[in-house]
Design an enzyme around this catalytic site. Structure first.
Site, PDB file in Angstrom:
ATOM      1  N   GLY A 254      10.436  -4.249  -0.829  1.00  0.00           N
ATOM      2  CA  GLY A 254       9.112  -4.530  -0.638  1.00  0.00           C
ATOM      3  C   GLY A 254       8.558  -3.417   0.171  1.00  0.00           C
ATOM      4  O   GLY A 254       9.151  -2.537   0.848  1.00  0.00           O
ATOM      5  N   SER A 255       7.195  -3.395   0.147  1.00  0.00           N
ATOM      6  CA  SER A 255       6.607  -2.417   1.012  1.00  0.00           C
ATOM      7  C   SER A 255       5.266  -3.184   1.490  1.00  0.00           C
ATOM      8  O   SER A 255       4.769  -4.089   1.055  1.00  0.00           O
ATOM      9  CB  SER A 255       6.143  -1.131   0.662  1.00  0.00           C
ATOM     10  OG  SER A 255       5.442  -1.534  -0.479  1.00  0.00           O
ATOM     11  N   PHE A 258       2.460  -0.634   6.816  1.00  0.00           N
ATOM     12  CA  PHE A 258       2.891   0.167   7.800  1.00  0.00           C
ATOM     13  C   PHE A 258       4.390   0.873   7.320  1.00  0.00           C
ATOM     14  O   PHE A 258       5.028   1.479   8.614  1.00  0.00           O
ATOM     15  CB  PHE A 258       2.957  -0.017   9.291  1.00  0.00           C
ATOM     16  CG  PHE A 258       1.483  -0.368   9.552  1.00  0.00           C
ATOM     17  CD1 PHE A 258       0.342   0.709   9.456  1.00  0.00           C
ATOM     18  CD2 PHE A 258       1.089  -1.701   9.740  1.00  0.00           C
ATOM     19  CE1 PHE A 258      -0.767   0.302   9.866  1.00  0.00           C
ATOM     20  CE2 PHE A 258      -0.082  -1.967  10.294  1.00  0.00           C
ATOM     21  CZ  PHE A 258      -1.242  -0.896  10.335  1.00  0.00           C
ATOM     22  N   GLY A 259       4.982   0.154   6.540  1.00  0.00           N
ATOM     23  CA  GLY A 259       6.520   0.738   6.040  1.00  0.00           C
ATOM     24  C   GLY A 259       7.012   0.027   4.892  1.00  0.00           C
ATOM     25  O   GLY A 259       6.454  -0.646   4.114  1.00  0.00           O
ATOM     26  N   VAL A 261      10.598  -2.516   3.308  1.00  0.00           N
ATOM     27  CA  VAL A 261      11.603  -3.418   3.745  1.00  0.00           C
ATOM     28  C   VAL A 261      12.785  -3.352   2.818  1.00  0.00           C
ATOM     29  O   VAL A 261      12.787  -3.188   1.598  1.00  0.00           O
ATOM     30  CB  VAL A 261      11.100  -4.797   3.419  1.00  0.00           C
ATOM     31  CG1 VAL A 261      12.154  -5.856   3.931  1.00  0.00           C
ATOM     32  CG2 VAL A 261       9.761  -4.894   4.304  1.00  0.00           C
ATOM     33  N   ASP A 385      -3.211 -11.395   8.407  1.00  0.00           N
ATOM     34  CA  ASP A 385      -2.996 -10.931   7.263  1.00  0.00           C
ATOM     35  C   ASP A 385      -2.134 -11.930   6.350  1.00  0.00           C
ATOM     36  O   ASP A 385      -1.148 -11.657   5.773  1.00  0.00           O
ATOM     37  CB  ASP A 385      -2.189  -9.702   7.302  1.00  0.00           C
ATOM     38  CG  ASP A 385      -2.002  -8.679   6.105  1.00  0.00           C
ATOM     39  OD1 ASP A 385      -3.031  -8.730   5.233  1.00  0.00           O
ATOM     40  OD2 ASP A 385      -1.204  -7.951   6.066  1.00  0.00           O
TER      41      ASP A 385
END
Length: 572
Positions: A254-255, A258-259, A261, A385
Protein backbone atom coordinates in the site's frame (compact mmCIF):
# COMPACT_ATOMS: atom_id res chain seq x y z
CA UNK A 1 43.95 -10.70 16.62
CA UNK A 2 47.41 -9.18 16.36
CA UNK A 3 47.21 -7.11 13.20
CA UNK A 4 48.99 -4.11 14.63
CA UNK A 5 48.57 -2.02 11.47
CA UNK A 6 44.87 -2.79 11.12
CA UNK A 7 42.98 0.27 9.92
CA UNK A 8 39.55 -1.00 8.86
CA UNK A 9 37.48 -3.40 11.01
CA UNK A 10 33.99 -4.35 9.84
CA UNK A 11 32.33 -7.36 11.48
CA UNK A 12 28.81 -5.91 11.58
CA UNK A 13 25.61 -7.90 11.01
CA UNK A 14 26.71 -11.08 12.76
CA UNK A 15 25.98 -12.75 16.08
CA UNK A 16 29.30 -12.11 17.81
CA UNK A 17 29.31 -11.82 21.60
CA UNK A 18 31.84 -10.76 24.23
CA UNK A 19 33.39 -7.46 25.26
CA UNK A 20 35.82 -4.93 23.85
CA UNK A 21 38.95 -5.26 25.95
CA UNK A 22 41.31 -2.37 26.75
CA UNK A 23 44.21 -4.50 25.43
CA UNK A 24 42.56 -4.79 22.02
CA UNK A 25 42.23 -1.02 21.70
CA UNK A 26 45.77 -0.39 22.86
CA UNK A 27 47.16 -2.96 20.42
CA UNK A 28 45.23 -1.57 17.44
CA UNK A 29 45.63 2.17 17.91
CA UNK A 30 45.99 2.57 14.13
CA UNK A 31 42.29 1.78 13.55
CA UNK A 32 40.42 4.33 11.45
CA UNK A 33 37.10 2.52 11.00
CA UNK A 34 35.39 0.32 13.60
CA UNK A 35 32.06 -1.13 12.51
CA UNK A 36 30.75 -3.81 14.87
CA UNK A 37 27.04 -2.94 14.81
CA UNK A 38 24.23 -5.51 14.69
CA UNK A 39 25.89 -8.04 17.01
CA UNK A 40 25.50 -9.01 20.68
CA UNK A 41 28.57 -7.43 22.25
CA UNK A 42 28.10 -6.38 25.87
CA UNK A 43 29.91 -4.75 28.76
CA UNK A 44 31.11 -1.16 28.84
CA UNK A 45 33.35 0.72 26.45
CA UNK A 46 36.81 1.07 28.05
CA UNK A 47 38.33 4.56 28.31
CA UNK A 48 41.16 3.32 26.09
CA UNK A 49 38.90 4.09 23.13
CA UNK A 50 40.29 7.62 23.41
CA UNK A 51 43.69 6.33 22.30
CA UNK A 52 42.32 5.69 18.79
CA UNK A 53 43.49 9.07 17.57
CA UNK A 54 43.11 8.08 13.90
CA UNK A 55 39.48 6.99 14.30
CA UNK A 56 37.08 8.40 11.68
CA UNK A 57 34.02 6.12 11.94
CA UNK A 58 32.94 4.42 15.17
CA UNK A 59 29.78 2.25 14.90
CA UNK A 60 28.80 0.04 17.86
CA UNK A 61 25.04 0.34 17.30
CA UNK A 62 22.46 -2.38 18.00
CA UNK A 63 24.46 -4.33 20.57
CA UNK A 64 24.07 -4.74 24.32
CA UNK A 65 26.70 -2.28 25.54
CA UNK A 66 25.98 -0.57 28.85
CA UNK A 67 27.62 1.89 31.24
CA UNK A 68 28.57 5.51 30.61
CA UNK A 69 29.69 6.97 27.30
CA UNK A 70 33.48 7.33 27.74
CA UNK A 71 34.52 10.97 28.02
CA UNK A 72 37.77 9.91 26.37
CA UNK A 73 35.90 9.71 23.04
CA UNK A 74 36.54 13.43 22.83
CA UNK A 75 40.22 12.62 22.29
CA UNK A 76 39.40 11.07 18.89
CA UNK A 77 39.90 14.45 17.32
CA UNK A 78 39.18 13.52 13.68
CA UNK A 79 36.09 11.37 14.40
CA UNK A 80 33.39 12.08 11.79
CA UNK A 81 30.66 9.49 12.47
CA UNK A 82 29.60 8.26 15.92
CA UNK A 83 26.86 5.59 15.96
CA UNK A 84 25.98 4.20 19.39
CA UNK A 85 22.20 3.79 19.06
CA UNK A 86 20.11 0.87 20.32
CA UNK A 87 22.27 -0.16 23.30
CA UNK A 88 21.90 0.28 27.04
CA UNK A 89 24.24 3.22 27.61
CA UNK A 90 23.33 5.30 30.64
CA UNK A 91 24.44 8.43 32.41
CA UNK A 92 24.71 11.84 30.77
CA UNK A 93 25.94 12.94 27.37
CA UNK A 94 29.56 14.07 27.84
CA UNK A 95 29.77 17.84 27.17
CA UNK A 96 33.32 17.42 25.91
CA UNK A 97 31.98 15.73 22.76
CA UNK A 98 31.86 19.32 21.57
CA UNK A 99 35.63 19.10 21.10
CA UNK A 100 35.07 16.72 18.15
CA UNK A 101 35.55 19.47 15.61
CA UNK A 102 35.22 17.13 12.59
CA UNK A 103 32.11 15.27 13.73
CA UNK A 104 29.32 15.10 11.14
CA UNK A 105 26.89 12.51 12.53
CA UNK A 106 26.01 11.54 16.11
CA UNK A 107 23.38 8.90 16.87
CA UNK A 108 22.81 8.08 20.54
CA UNK A 109 19.14 7.11 20.20
CA UNK A 110 17.38 4.25 22.01
CA UNK A 111 19.58 4.11 25.07
CA UNK A 112 18.98 4.99 28.73
CA UNK A 113 20.70 8.38 28.74
CA UNK A 114 19.61 10.96 31.31
CA UNK A 115 20.44 14.55 32.19
CA UNK A 116 20.30 17.51 29.85
CA UNK A 117 21.51 18.13 26.32
CA UNK A 118 24.97 19.75 26.50
CA UNK A 119 24.67 23.28 25.18
CA UNK A 120 28.23 22.94 23.92
CA UNK A 121 26.97 20.78 21.03
CA UNK A 122 25.65 23.97 19.41
CA UNK A 123 29.26 24.84 18.51
CA UNK A 124 29.81 21.80 16.24
CA UNK A 125 29.83 23.57 12.89
CA UNK A 126 30.18 20.44 10.73
CA UNK A 127 27.51 18.39 12.54
CA UNK A 128 24.74 17.54 10.06
CA UNK A 129 22.78 14.82 11.88
CA UNK A 130 22.00 14.40 15.59
CA UNK A 131 19.68 11.69 16.93
CA UNK A 132 19.02 11.60 20.67
CA UNK A 133 15.52 10.11 20.44
CA UNK A 134 14.05 7.61 22.87
CA UNK A 135 16.20 8.24 25.92
CA UNK A 136 15.22 9.92 29.20
CA UNK A 137 16.83 13.28 28.54
CA UNK A 138 15.32 16.33 30.23
CA UNK A 139 15.64 20.08 30.42
CA UNK A 140 15.83 22.84 27.84
CA UNK A 141 16.63 22.12 24.19
CA UNK A 142 19.26 24.51 22.73
CA UNK A 143 18.14 26.49 19.70
CA UNK A 144 21.24 27.40 17.72
CA UNK A 145 23.65 25.40 15.60
CA UNK A 146 22.34 21.91 14.76
CA UNK A 147 19.37 22.61 17.04
CA UNK A 148 18.07 25.35 14.74
CA UNK A 149 17.12 22.84 12.00
CA UNK A 150 14.45 20.29 12.91
CA UNK A 151 15.14 18.21 9.79
CA UNK A 152 18.70 17.48 10.95
CA UNK A 153 17.89 16.13 14.40
CA UNK A 154 15.51 13.80 16.20
CA UNK A 155 14.56 14.21 19.86
CA UNK A 156 11.27 12.28 19.99
CA UNK A 157 10.64 9.92 22.88
CA UNK A 158 12.12 12.29 25.50
CA UNK A 159 9.02 13.49 27.30
CA UNK A 160 10.84 15.69 29.82
CA UNK A 161 12.36 18.07 27.26
CA UNK A 162 11.13 21.62 26.87
CA UNK A 163 11.84 24.72 24.81
CA UNK A 164 13.75 24.56 21.53
CA UNK A 165 12.57 25.82 18.16
CA UNK A 166 8.77 25.77 17.55
CA UNK A 167 8.95 22.94 14.98
CA UNK A 168 9.92 20.51 17.75
CA UNK A 169 6.60 21.17 19.52
CA UNK A 170 8.04 20.83 23.02
CA UNK A 171 6.31 22.74 25.83
CA UNK A 172 7.92 25.98 27.01
CA UNK A 173 10.32 25.70 29.93
CA UNK A 174 9.14 26.99 33.28
CA UNK A 175 11.68 29.30 34.90
CA UNK A 176 11.67 30.43 38.54
CA UNK A 177 13.18 33.90 38.57
CA UNK A 178 15.47 34.94 41.39
CA UNK A 179 13.07 37.47 42.90
CA UNK A 180 10.40 34.79 43.15
CA UNK A 181 12.44 32.26 45.10
CA UNK A 182 11.60 33.91 48.43
CA UNK A 183 7.94 33.68 47.59
CA UNK A 184 8.37 30.00 46.94
CA UNK A 185 9.06 29.34 50.63
CA UNK A 186 5.87 31.17 51.60
CA UNK A 187 3.90 29.12 49.10
CA UNK A 188 5.29 25.89 50.53
CA UNK A 189 4.35 26.96 54.07
CA UNK A 190 0.83 27.89 53.03
CA UNK A 191 0.40 24.60 51.20
CA UNK A 192 1.21 22.71 54.41
CA UNK A 193 -1.43 24.66 56.33
CA UNK A 194 -4.01 24.27 53.62
CA UNK A 195 -3.44 20.53 53.36
CA UNK A 196 -5.35 20.03 56.61
CA UNK A 197 -8.33 21.83 55.12
CA UNK A 198 -8.15 19.80 51.92
CA UNK A 199 -8.57 16.58 53.90
CA UNK A 200 -12.22 17.52 54.31
CA UNK A 201 -12.60 17.04 50.57
CA UNK A 202 -11.21 13.51 50.74
CA UNK A 203 -14.61 11.88 50.53
CA UNK A 204 -15.51 13.87 47.44
CA UNK A 205 -12.21 13.09 45.76
CA UNK A 206 -12.60 9.40 46.53
CA UNK A 207 -16.01 9.43 44.91
CA UNK A 208 -14.64 11.16 41.82
CA UNK A 209 -11.79 8.67 41.51
CA UNK A 210 -14.13 5.70 41.75
CA UNK A 211 -16.50 7.26 39.24
CA UNK A 212 -13.71 8.03 36.82
CA UNK A 213 -12.32 4.50 37.07
CA UNK A 214 -15.77 3.08 36.40
CA UNK A 215 -16.22 5.38 33.40
CA UNK A 216 -12.91 4.29 31.86
CA UNK A 217 -13.94 0.65 32.11
CA UNK A 218 -16.75 1.35 29.68
CA UNK A 219 -14.28 1.82 26.86
CA UNK A 220 -13.75 -1.49 25.09
CA UNK A 221 -10.17 -2.58 25.10
CA UNK A 222 -9.00 0.41 27.14
CA UNK A 223 -5.66 0.12 28.87
CA UNK A 224 -4.22 2.65 31.30
CA UNK A 225 -0.68 1.49 30.70
CA UNK A 226 1.94 4.26 30.54
CA UNK A 227 4.18 4.95 27.59
CA UNK A 228 5.20 1.84 25.69
CA UNK A 229 8.43 3.24 24.28
CA UNK A 230 10.56 0.90 26.38
CA UNK A 231 8.65 -2.14 25.06
CA UNK A 232 9.25 -1.41 21.39
CA UNK A 233 11.55 -3.70 19.48
CA UNK A 234 14.90 -2.23 18.45
CA UNK A 235 15.16 -2.59 14.70
CA UNK A 236 17.79 -1.10 12.41
CA UNK A 237 17.59 0.06 8.82
CA UNK A 238 19.57 -2.98 7.70
CA UNK A 239 17.17 -5.35 9.43
CA UNK A 240 14.19 -3.66 7.78
CA UNK A 241 16.01 -3.83 4.45
CA UNK A 242 16.46 -7.58 4.87
CA UNK A 243 12.92 -8.08 6.19
CA UNK A 244 11.37 -6.54 3.07
CA UNK A 245 13.87 -7.99 0.56
CA UNK A 246 15.28 -4.57 -0.07
CA UNK A 247 11.86 -2.89 -0.05
CA UNK A 248 11.02 -4.86 -3.17
CA UNK A 249 7.87 -4.10 -5.22
CA UNK A 250 6.69 -7.66 -4.54
CA UNK A 251 6.34 -6.76 -0.85
CA UNK A 252 4.60 -3.44 -1.47
CA UNK A 253 1.12 -3.62 0.11
CA UNK A 254 0.00 0.00 0.00
CA UNK A 255 0.87 3.67 -0.14
CA UNK A 256 -0.37 6.83 1.54
CA UNK A 257 0.13 10.56 1.74
CA UNK A 258 3.75 10.41 2.82
CA UNK A 259 5.17 7.02 1.92
CA UNK A 260 4.79 3.35 1.08
CA UNK A 261 3.99 0.28 3.20
CA UNK A 262 5.83 -3.02 2.77
CA UNK A 263 5.21 -6.47 4.19
CA UNK A 264 8.24 -7.85 6.01
CA UNK A 265 9.51 -10.73 8.13
CA UNK A 266 11.74 -10.02 11.12
CA UNK A 267 14.06 -13.02 11.30
CA UNK A 268 15.67 -11.96 14.58
CA UNK A 269 12.27 -11.75 16.26
CA UNK A 270 10.80 -15.16 15.55
CA UNK A 271 9.96 -14.45 11.88
CA UNK A 272 7.38 -11.93 13.03
CA UNK A 273 5.26 -10.55 10.18
CA UNK A 274 5.19 -6.76 10.10
CA UNK A 275 4.02 -3.87 7.97
CA UNK A 276 6.81 -1.32 7.42
CA UNK A 277 5.72 2.23 6.62
CA UNK A 278 8.65 3.98 4.93
CA UNK A 279 8.38 7.78 4.84
CA UNK A 280 9.16 9.57 1.60
CA UNK A 281 11.11 12.42 3.13
CA UNK A 282 11.21 14.29 -0.18
CA UNK A 283 7.50 15.03 0.25
CA UNK A 284 6.60 18.16 2.12
CA UNK A 285 5.28 17.27 5.57
CA UNK A 286 6.64 13.71 5.68
CA UNK A 287 8.95 14.34 8.63
CA UNK A 288 6.13 16.08 10.46
CA UNK A 289 3.91 13.08 9.69
CA UNK A 290 6.52 10.72 11.22
CA UNK A 291 6.66 12.86 14.33
CA UNK A 292 2.86 13.09 14.60
CA UNK A 293 2.36 9.35 14.24
CA UNK A 294 5.14 8.50 16.70
CA UNK A 295 3.88 11.02 19.23
CA UNK A 296 0.31 9.76 18.94
CA UNK A 297 0.88 6.01 19.03
CA UNK A 298 3.55 5.80 21.73
CA UNK A 299 1.13 6.54 24.60
CA UNK A 300 -2.15 4.97 23.48
CA UNK A 301 -3.42 1.43 23.51
CA UNK A 302 -6.77 0.06 22.38
CA UNK A 303 -7.88 -3.18 20.75
CA UNK A 304 -9.22 -1.24 17.75
CA UNK A 305 -6.07 0.79 17.04
CA UNK A 306 -3.05 -0.46 15.12
CA UNK A 307 -0.23 -1.60 17.37
CA UNK A 308 3.19 -0.11 16.74
CA UNK A 309 6.06 -2.61 16.94
CA UNK A 310 9.02 -0.30 16.40
CA UNK A 311 10.34 2.77 14.66
CA UNK A 312 13.53 3.51 12.78
CA UNK A 313 15.17 6.90 12.41
CA UNK A 314 18.54 6.32 10.81
CA UNK A 315 20.66 6.59 7.67
CA UNK A 316 20.12 4.30 4.68
CA UNK A 317 22.74 2.54 2.58
CA UNK A 318 23.15 5.66 0.40
CA UNK A 319 23.82 7.90 3.37
CA UNK A 320 20.38 9.57 3.14
CA UNK A 321 18.05 10.12 6.08
CA UNK A 322 15.66 7.22 6.65
CA UNK A 323 12.51 7.11 8.76
CA UNK A 324 10.06 4.23 9.10
CA UNK A 325 7.32 3.00 11.42
CA UNK A 326 6.81 -0.73 11.97
CA UNK A 327 3.41 -2.23 12.77
CA UNK A 328 2.08 -5.70 13.36
CA UNK A 329 0.90 -7.20 10.07
CA UNK A 330 -2.89 -7.67 9.82
CA UNK A 331 -3.82 -10.59 7.61
CA UNK A 332 -7.01 -9.33 6.00
CA UNK A 333 -5.73 -6.06 4.59
CA UNK A 334 -7.71 -2.84 4.66
CA UNK A 335 -11.46 -2.28 4.64
CA UNK A 336 -11.38 -0.64 1.21
CA UNK A 337 -10.44 -3.98 -0.38
CA UNK A 338 -13.45 -5.60 1.26
CA UNK A 339 -15.94 -2.88 0.33
CA UNK A 340 -14.81 -2.65 -3.30
CA UNK A 341 -13.31 -6.06 -4.17
CA UNK A 342 -14.21 -5.79 -7.84
CA UNK A 343 -11.69 -2.98 -8.28
CA UNK A 344 -8.70 -5.24 -7.60
CA UNK A 345 -7.03 -7.55 -10.08
CA UNK A 346 -6.29 -10.17 -7.43
CA UNK A 347 -8.75 -13.03 -7.89
CA UNK A 348 -8.84 -14.06 -4.22
CA UNK A 349 -9.47 -10.48 -3.11
CA UNK A 350 -12.14 -9.91 -5.75
CA UNK A 351 -14.32 -12.62 -4.20
CA UNK A 352 -14.42 -11.01 -0.77
CA UNK A 353 -17.69 -9.81 0.75
CA UNK A 354 -18.99 -8.72 4.14
CA UNK A 355 -22.44 -9.50 5.49
CA UNK A 356 -24.52 -7.10 7.56
CA UNK A 357 -23.39 -8.40 10.96
CA UNK A 358 -19.71 -8.21 9.93
CA UNK A 359 -20.15 -4.64 8.70
CA UNK A 360 -21.96 -3.70 11.90
CA UNK A 361 -19.15 -5.18 14.01
CA UNK A 362 -16.60 -3.20 12.01
CA UNK A 363 -18.66 -0.03 12.45
CA UNK A 364 -18.70 -0.64 16.22
CA UNK A 365 -14.94 -1.27 16.26
CA UNK A 366 -14.14 1.98 14.45
CA UNK A 367 -16.59 3.97 16.57
CA UNK A 368 -15.05 2.54 19.76
CA UNK A 369 -11.58 3.56 18.57
CA UNK A 370 -12.74 7.14 17.92
CA UNK A 371 -14.54 7.25 21.26
CA UNK A 372 -11.30 6.28 22.96
CA UNK A 373 -9.21 8.83 21.02
CA UNK A 374 -11.67 11.67 21.63
CA UNK A 375 -12.62 11.07 25.28
CA UNK A 376 -10.29 8.68 27.04
CA UNK A 377 -6.78 9.87 26.29
CA UNK A 378 -4.74 12.39 28.27
CA UNK A 379 -5.21 14.83 25.40
CA UNK A 380 -7.95 14.65 22.79
CA UNK A 381 -6.63 12.98 19.64
CA UNK A 382 -8.12 13.87 16.27
CA UNK A 383 -7.31 11.33 13.57
CA UNK A 384 -7.95 13.72 10.63
CA UNK A 385 -7.86 11.04 7.91
CA UNK A 386 -10.44 8.36 8.63
CA UNK A 387 -11.32 6.35 5.51
CA UNK A 388 -11.62 2.66 4.52
CA UNK A 389 -8.00 2.27 3.40
CA UNK A 390 -6.85 3.39 6.87
CA UNK A 391 -8.88 0.71 8.63
CA UNK A 392 -7.14 -2.65 8.81
CA UNK A 393 -8.75 -6.02 9.52
CA UNK A 394 -7.16 -8.90 11.40
CA UNK A 395 -7.77 -12.60 10.95
CA UNK A 396 -11.09 -12.36 12.85
CA UNK A 397 -12.21 -9.28 10.88
CA UNK A 398 -11.72 -7.08 13.95
CA UNK A 399 -11.09 -3.52 12.74
CA UNK A 400 -8.00 -1.51 13.70
CA UNK A 401 -7.77 2.21 12.87
CA UNK A 402 -4.36 3.14 11.51
CA UNK A 403 -2.32 5.84 9.73
CA UNK A 404 -2.00 8.63 12.26
CA UNK A 405 0.26 10.70 10.01
CA UNK A 406 -2.14 13.66 10.10
CA UNK A 407 -3.28 13.22 13.71
CA UNK A 408 -3.51 16.20 16.06
CA UNK A 409 -3.27 16.20 19.86
CA UNK A 410 -5.59 18.82 21.33
CA UNK A 411 -5.74 20.22 24.88
CA UNK A 412 -8.81 19.39 26.93
CA UNK A 413 -11.91 21.51 26.09
CA UNK A 414 -11.62 23.83 29.11
CA UNK A 415 -8.05 24.65 28.09
CA UNK A 416 -8.91 25.76 24.59
CA UNK A 417 -12.20 27.60 24.95
CA UNK A 418 -10.61 30.72 23.52
CA UNK A 419 -9.53 28.87 20.39
CA UNK A 420 -12.96 27.73 19.22
CA UNK A 421 -13.69 28.79 15.67
CA UNK A 422 -10.18 29.86 14.88
CA UNK A 423 -8.26 28.63 11.90
CA UNK A 424 -5.63 25.96 12.19
CA UNK A 425 -2.04 26.96 11.75
CA UNK A 426 -1.45 23.56 10.18
CA UNK A 427 -3.32 22.69 7.02
CA UNK A 428 -5.45 19.60 7.58
CA UNK A 429 -5.62 17.84 4.24
CA UNK A 430 -7.50 14.65 5.03
CA UNK A 431 -8.85 12.84 1.98
CA UNK A 432 -11.28 14.11 -0.63
CA UNK A 433 -14.80 12.95 0.09
CA UNK A 434 -14.09 12.15 3.75
CA UNK A 435 -12.73 15.47 5.06
CA UNK A 436 -15.24 17.62 6.92
CA UNK A 437 -16.50 20.64 4.92
CA UNK A 438 -15.30 23.11 7.56
CA UNK A 439 -11.71 21.98 6.95
CA UNK A 440 -12.02 23.43 3.48
CA UNK A 441 -12.70 26.79 5.12
CA UNK A 442 -9.49 26.59 7.15
CA UNK A 443 -11.05 25.60 10.48
CA UNK A 444 -8.93 23.84 13.07
CA UNK A 445 -8.86 20.07 13.46
CA UNK A 446 -11.65 18.93 15.77
CA UNK A 447 -13.39 15.79 17.00
CA UNK A 448 -16.57 16.66 15.02
CA UNK A 449 -14.36 16.52 11.93
CA UNK A 450 -13.61 12.86 12.70
CA UNK A 451 -17.32 12.25 13.31
CA UNK A 452 -18.07 13.57 9.83
CA UNK A 453 -15.54 11.20 8.27
CA UNK A 454 -17.06 8.34 10.25
CA UNK A 455 -20.54 9.20 8.95
CA UNK A 456 -19.34 9.13 5.34
CA UNK A 457 -17.56 5.83 6.02
CA UNK A 458 -20.77 4.31 7.43
CA UNK A 459 -22.81 5.43 4.41
CA UNK A 460 -20.18 3.94 2.10
CA UNK A 461 -20.26 0.62 3.97
CA UNK A 462 -24.04 0.29 3.57
CA UNK A 463 -24.43 1.65 0.02
CA UNK A 464 -21.12 0.31 -1.32
CA UNK A 465 -20.60 3.64 -3.10
CA UNK A 466 -17.53 5.77 -2.62
CA UNK A 467 -18.10 9.45 -1.76
CA UNK A 468 -15.99 10.19 -4.85
CA UNK A 469 -18.21 8.12 -7.17
CA UNK A 470 -18.68 9.71 -10.60
CA UNK A 471 -22.42 9.98 -9.99
CA UNK A 472 -21.84 12.54 -7.25
CA UNK A 473 -21.51 15.99 -8.78
CA UNK A 474 -22.84 19.50 -8.27
CA UNK A 475 -25.24 19.41 -5.29
CA UNK A 476 -25.51 15.63 -5.17
CA UNK A 477 -23.16 13.96 -2.70
CA UNK A 478 -23.41 10.67 -0.82
CA UNK A 479 -25.14 12.37 2.13
CA UNK A 480 -27.91 13.86 -0.04
CA UNK A 481 -28.12 10.67 -2.12
CA UNK A 482 -28.95 8.60 0.98
CA UNK A 483 -31.18 11.25 2.57
CA UNK A 484 -33.43 11.47 -0.50
CA UNK A 485 -33.95 7.71 -0.73
CA UNK A 486 -34.09 6.88 2.97
CA UNK A 487 -37.83 6.41 3.46
CA UNK A 488 -39.29 5.10 0.19
CA UNK A 489 -36.38 3.95 -1.98
CA UNK A 490 -33.91 2.59 0.55
CA UNK A 491 -33.74 -0.82 -1.18
CA UNK A 492 -32.45 0.90 -4.32
CA UNK A 493 -29.41 2.45 -2.66
CA UNK A 494 -28.33 -0.35 -0.32
CA UNK A 495 -25.65 -2.91 -1.15
CA UNK A 496 -27.71 -5.75 -2.75
CA UNK A 497 -25.76 -8.38 -0.81
CA UNK A 498 -27.11 -6.98 2.47
CA UNK A 499 -30.71 -7.27 1.30
CA UNK A 500 -30.26 -10.76 -0.13
CA UNK A 501 -29.43 -12.09 3.33
CA UNK A 502 -32.97 -11.55 4.50
CA UNK A 503 -34.59 -12.79 1.28
CA UNK A 504 -32.64 -16.00 0.90
CA UNK A 505 -33.46 -18.50 3.63
CA UNK A 506 -30.42 -20.54 2.66
CA UNK A 507 -28.01 -17.69 3.46
CA UNK A 508 -29.12 -16.92 6.99
CA UNK A 509 -26.53 -15.85 9.57
CA UNK A 510 -26.29 -17.92 12.72
CA UNK A 511 -25.04 -16.57 16.00
CA UNK A 512 -24.85 -19.33 18.60
CA UNK A 513 -28.43 -20.59 18.80
CA UNK A 514 -29.84 -17.34 17.47
CA UNK A 515 -30.75 -17.03 13.81
CA UNK A 516 -31.04 -13.74 11.99
CA UNK A 517 -33.92 -13.98 9.56
CA UNK A 518 -35.33 -11.53 7.07
CA UNK A 519 -37.54 -9.53 9.43
CA UNK A 520 -34.96 -7.28 11.08
CA UNK A 521 -32.28 -6.49 8.51
CA UNK A 522 -34.03 -3.62 6.75
CA UNK A 523 -34.85 -1.84 10.02
CA UNK A 524 -31.25 -2.16 11.15
CA UNK A 525 -29.98 -0.93 7.78
CA UNK A 526 -32.21 2.14 7.94
CA UNK A 527 -31.03 2.86 11.47
CA UNK A 528 -27.39 2.62 10.35
CA UNK A 529 -28.06 5.00 7.48
CA UNK A 530 -29.67 7.47 9.88
CA UNK A 531 -26.60 7.41 12.09
CA UNK A 532 -24.43 7.96 9.03
CA UNK A 533 -26.56 10.95 8.01
CA UNK A 534 -26.46 12.55 11.47
CA UNK A 535 -22.72 12.07 11.76
CA UNK A 536 -22.13 13.61 8.32
CA UNK A 537 -24.32 16.67 8.94
CA UNK A 538 -22.94 19.81 7.34
CA UNK A 539 -22.69 21.79 10.59
CA UNK A 540 -20.34 20.39 13.27
CA UNK A 541 -22.80 21.11 16.11
CA UNK A 542 -25.47 19.00 14.40
CA UNK A 543 -23.35 15.85 14.44
CA UNK A 544 -23.61 13.03 16.96
CA UNK A 545 -21.05 12.42 19.69
CA UNK A 546 -19.10 9.18 19.43
CA UNK A 547 -20.34 8.06 22.86
CA UNK A 548 -23.91 8.16 21.53
CA UNK A 549 -22.88 6.51 18.26
CA UNK A 550 -21.35 3.54 20.10
CA UNK A 551 -24.45 3.18 22.30
CA UNK A 552 -26.83 3.24 19.32
CA UNK A 553 -24.75 0.75 17.35
CA UNK A 554 -24.84 -1.75 20.21
CA UNK A 555 -28.64 -1.37 20.36
CA UNK A 556 -28.85 -2.08 16.63
CA UNK A 557 -26.68 -5.15 17.03
CA UNK A 558 -28.92 -6.43 19.84
CA UNK A 559 -31.98 -6.09 17.61
CA UNK A 560 -30.20 -7.72 14.68
CA UNK A 561 -29.28 -10.70 16.86
CA UNK A 562 -32.75 -10.93 18.40
CA UNK A 563 -31.53 -9.92 21.87
CA UNK A 564 -33.94 -6.97 21.76
CA UNK A 565 -37.33 -7.23 20.14
CA UNK A 566 -38.69 -3.69 20.47
CA UNK A 567 -38.12 -1.82 17.24
CA UNK A 568 -38.47 1.54 18.99
CA UNK A 569 -35.01 0.92 20.44
CA UNK A 570 -33.65 1.63 16.97
CA UNK A 571 -34.90 5.19 16.82
CA UNK A 572 -31.97 7.52 16.27
Amino acid sequence: MRCQNLQYLDISHNNFTGIISPQFLQTHSSLMYIKIGENSFSGSLPPEVGKLIHLVDFNVSHNQFAGDIPISLADCSILANLSMQANFFQGTIPPNLASLKSIQQIDLSSNNLTGSIPKELEKLQYLRYLNLSYNDIEGEVPNTGIFSNASQMSLIGNNKLCGGIPELEFPPCSVIKGKNRGKLKVIILLSIVLSATLMVLGTVLLYLLVYRKRERRLVAGFSSMPTRVNKLLRISYHELHRATSGFSPENLIGSGHFGAVYKGTLEKHGNKLVAVKVLDLQKNGASKSFKAESKTLRNIRHRNLVSIVSYCSSIDSKGDEFKALVYGFLENGNLDLWLHPAETADQATSLRSLNLLQKLNIAIDVASALQYLHDHCEAEIVHCDLKPSNILLDNDLVAHVGDFGLARLLPKPNDRSSEQGTSSSIAVKGSIGYAAPEYGLGHAASTPGDVYSYGILLLEMITKRRPTDDMFMDELDIHNYVNRALHEQVSEIVDPLLLSEGRDENSRITHGEETINGGREIDCIISLLKIGLMCSAKLPNDRMHMNEVVRKLHLIKDVLLGVRVHQENLQV
